[in-house]
Design an enzyme around this catalytic site. Structure first.
Site, PDB file in Angstrom:
ATOM      1  N   ASP A   7      75.672  13.775  73.806  1.00  0.00           N
ATOM      2  CA  ASP A   7      75.772  13.063  72.536  1.00  0.00           C
ATOM      3  C   ASP A   7      74.426  12.521  72.080  1.00  0.00           C
ATOM      4  O   ASP A   7      73.601  12.074  72.891  1.00  0.00           O
ATOM      5  CB  ASP A   7      76.746  11.895  72.665  1.00  0.00           C
ATOM      6  N   ARG A  65      83.713  19.961  69.165  1.00  0.00           N
ATOM      7  CA  ARG A  65      82.383  19.351  69.198  1.00  0.00           C
ATOM      8  C   ARG A  65      81.388  20.204  69.994  1.00  0.00           C
ATOM      9  O   ARG A  65      80.847  19.777  70.998  1.00  0.00           O
ATOM     10  CB  ARG A  65      82.422  17.931  69.775  1.00  0.00           C
TER      11      ARG A  65
END
Length: 514
Positions: free
Chosen positions: A193, A242
């Site tokens: 992330d 994602r």
């Protein structure tokens, strides 16, 4: 097909603990990294990690923190060779002027110029993540990070296998294995992330698998300050979504192998721009588009292979790019790269991606090699915000004694500040774009400039051009600040033109060299 993918995702998760437990058995001896930094991590001055500094060995998380804290300063280069299993039980906080650590997490906070590399029998970060905060010039290589939780005491510490946020610059993550054993309901979050102004990152030759969430760029539709990320030669396997989720910013996604993506793949939204080249998508659903929002993103596609990919219908908050994935924008890439044909991507990625693969890489023509270049000592160095660059151009700075002007200047700033040798003074345009120039009374020959940003503004400059003022010729263009080279040119005035920026540009020095 969707049900079969979901079944395989569940089956693999059930055996994930067995798979990751055996990782250390196949780790090659790697006393030093091989291969060079690639992608956007080469920009903004480059990424060198701990090159030129001391090399230390660590077998516990506490020893990793101690190595950081024992440096002369928070920017003193260091390479930390890690062997063994790093976990909550052997990771405590260590204090010092050159570090800011915490217990039960590998904390790379408010530091720069660090390499962490797995060696010997291998490095496994077991249920403990690597957090990068307010840091720059970081290399992480040849390590496995598994089963990091954001919830579910007593083994939780943020949820991301590798997470970056708060002004992070120039990170290269290479030949890593990042994996979980479930999704949010089981306490897991993202594998890779980036949030809150993170830029110039490359993820290469890595495996991301067995998780609900691969990774995101931007924590919300308002966190749009993250950009310039490269993903190449990675295996994305048995993930729900994602891969990545891109909110704003620019990403280059090439030569990756996607297998068993259950819900959605590359999710470009909120103005994101993704260049998607020569990837192999297999047994997956909705591998590209804008999903779960009406805030659309864009993409440029070429050379991809779709193997048993299914697509949902376009609808509210769901805008898949399939079945033909036509381009909706163009994306200019500032660095050199070689594309493997998509047909050989599964083979190349299976041989190279992940920790303990001998750090092999593709040669760009569907063959695999073990490169000789040491990535901890590349030929260019990063811009160290607020200080001298670690590898500045050689020769005399021709800007000394020259004049300066520009298109506009913000209150309290001066054109002359870019020539005074003082990093605490700077020029800013009256907006986010503008021109600053160096000029001479007679012609000089210039082939390199060094744009040095003031502390606190690093990475605000997105796109720029270097222009010969006399004829308007564009000598170079790209993204980010730092050392810029071009063909030797005789001129009397050279312009640095900022065409877009994510924050207020602040140029402390505009150096010129022949």
């Amino acid at each position: 097909m969707r049900r079969s993918v979901a079944r395989r995702f569940a089956a693999v998760l059930a055996t994930a603990a067995v798979i990751v437990a055996g990782v250390a058995l196949s780790i090659n001896n790697a006393s030093a990294a091989t291969g060079g930094v690639t992608g956007y991590a080469t920009q903004n001055g480059g990424t060198t990690g701990g090159a030129g500094g001391a090399t230390v060995k660590a077998t516990t998380g506490t020893q990793i923190h101690a190595a950081l804290c024992n440096r002369a300063s928070s920017s003193t280069p260091i390479t930390i060779q890690v062997e063994g299993t790093i976990n909550h039980g052997n990771t405590t906080a260590v204090s010092g002027d050159s570090c800011n650590t915490a217990a039960s997490v590998i904390e790379l906070k408010q530091i720069s110029n660090v390499t962490i590399i797995g060696v010997g029998a291998g490095a496994v970060f077991d249920q403990i993540g690597i957090h990068i905060r307010e840091a720059s010039n970081i290399i992480i290589q040849n390590v496995t990070v598994k089963n990091v939780k954001k919830s579910g005491s007593p083994i939780s510490n943020g949820g991301d296998a590798i997470g970056m946020e708060a002004g992070v610059r120039n990170v290269w993550v290479d030949h890593t294995t990042l994996e979980a054993s479930g999704g949010e309901a089981e306490g897991y979050d993202g594998l890779f992330d980036m949030k809150n102004d993170t830029k110039y990152v490359t993820l290469s030759y890595s495996i991301l698998r067995n998780s609900e969430r691969g990774g995101l760029v931007g924590s919300s539709e308002t966190d749009l300050t993250n950009s310039f990320i490269t993903y190449h030669h990675n295996l994305y396997q048995n993930l729900n979504s994602r891969v990545p989720l891109l909110r704003g910013g620019t990403a280059h996604v090439y030569n990756n192998h996607y297998v068993g993506i259950v819900e959605s793949g590359i999710n470009s939204r909120a103005g994101g721009k993704a260049k998607v080249d020569n990837n192999y998508f297999e047994d997956s659903k909705d591998v590209l588009g804008t999903f779960y929002t009406e805030e659309r993103g864009t993409w440029q596609t070429s050379g991809n292979i779709l193997d048993n990919v299914t697509w949902s219908s376009d609808g509210t908050d769901n805008h898949p790019a399939g079945p033909s994935m036509p381009s909706t924008t163009t994306v200019s890439i500032p660095y050199n790269f070689a594309l493997d044909n998509a047909s050989c991507v599964p083979s190349v990625v299976s041989q190279t991606a992940g920790a303990n693969k001998g750090l092999q890489v593709s040669d760009g023509s569907c063959s695999v090699q073990t490169p000789s270049q040491n990535p901890t000592n590349p030929t260019t160095g990063p811009t160290d915000p607020g200080t001298s660059p670690t590898n500045p151009p050689t020769g005399n700075n021709l800007s000394v004694g020259a004049g300066a002007d520009g298109s506009s200047k913000a209150d309290g700033t001066s054109y002359g500040s870019v020539l005074d040798g003082n990093m605490s003074t700077y020029w800013s345009p009256s907006g986010t774009t503008g021109r600053v120039s160096v000029k001479w009374g007679s012609a000089v020959t210039v082939d390199t400039i060094n744009i040095r940003e003031a502390a606190g503004s690093e990475g605000n400059i997105d796109n720029w051009q270097v222009v010969n003022n006399a004829n308007g010729a564009v000598l170079a263009s790209g993204t980010g600040a730092g050392v810029i080279s071009f063909a030797a040119t005789s001129l009397t005035k050279i312009n640095f033109v900022i065409t877009s920026a994510s924050g207020t540009p602040k140029i402390a020095e505009f150096e010129t060299y022949a």
